[in-house]
Design a protein around this motif. Structure first.
Motif, PDB file in Angstrom:
ATOM      1  N   ASP A   1      16.064  -4.136  23.399  1.00 48.23           N
ATOM      2  CA  ASP A   1      15.668  -5.353  24.114  1.00 48.23           C
ATOM      3  C   ASP A   1      16.341  -5.409  25.480  1.00 48.23           C
ATOM      4  OD1 ASP A   1      14.137  -6.109  21.951  1.00 48.23           O
ATOM      5  OD2 ASP A   1      15.566  -7.609  21.224  1.00 48.23           O
TER       6      ASP A   1
ATOM      7  N   SER B   1      14.449  -5.421  29.034  1.00 51.38           N
ATOM      8  CA  SER B   1      14.721  -6.535  29.944  1.00 51.38           C
ATOM      9  C   SER B   1      15.160  -6.016  31.312  1.00 51.38           C
ATOM     10  CB  SER B   1      15.802  -7.438  29.347  1.00 51.38           C
ATOM     11  OG  SER B   1      16.160  -8.450  30.255  1.00 51.38           O
TER      12      SER B   1
ATOM     13  N   GLU C   1      13.236  -6.408  34.903  1.00 56.08           N
ATOM     14  CA  GLU C   1      13.975  -7.010  36.015  1.00 56.08           C
ATOM     15  C   GLU C   1      13.998  -6.082  37.232  1.00 56.08           C
ATOM     16  OE1 GLU C   1      18.545  -8.336  37.110  1.00 56.08           O
ATOM     17  OE2 GLU C   1      17.972  -8.160  35.006  1.00 56.08           O
TER      18      GLU C   1
END
Length: 108
Positions: free
Chosen positions: A7, A11, A15
């Protein structure tokens, strides 16, 4: 635990992908003066390098450095880019600014 790591990686990937932009070398002079600019070879995925930096993957970075895939920007390279006001892809992966020359392959 593996799901949390996965995860975090996804992420970071989202980003950094959203923060990657084209920038002219003249706009990076302050960062270069502070020794914060790292060049990424054109064949390497700039976002993937940022992700691995964000994950603190030292082993991968050691391999990339040994292969010449990532390196500090030399004074000679900086001067050439300054004279041409070179357009680069850039992404900030604190404390570094990762840059890559805009090519036809990665221009989209």
């Amino acid at each position: 635990m593996a799901d949390a790591a996965g995860d975090r990686e996804q992420s970071l990937r989202r980003e950094f992908h959203s923060q990657t932009a084209r920038i002219r070398w003249h706009d990076l002079q302050t960062y270069f003066a502070h020794g914060s600019v790292v060049m990424v070879a054109g064949e390497q995925d700039l976002v993937e390098v940022a992700v691995q930096l964000g994950l603190d993957n030292a082993a991968q970075f050691e391999r990339w450095i040994a292969q010449g895939v990532v390196s500090p920007v030399s004074d000679e390279q900086a001067l050439a880019w300054y004279e041409a006001n070179q357009e680069l892809w850039a992404v900030v992966a604190p404390p570094w600014v990762l840059v890559q020359v805009v090519s036809h392959r990665n221009a989209q």
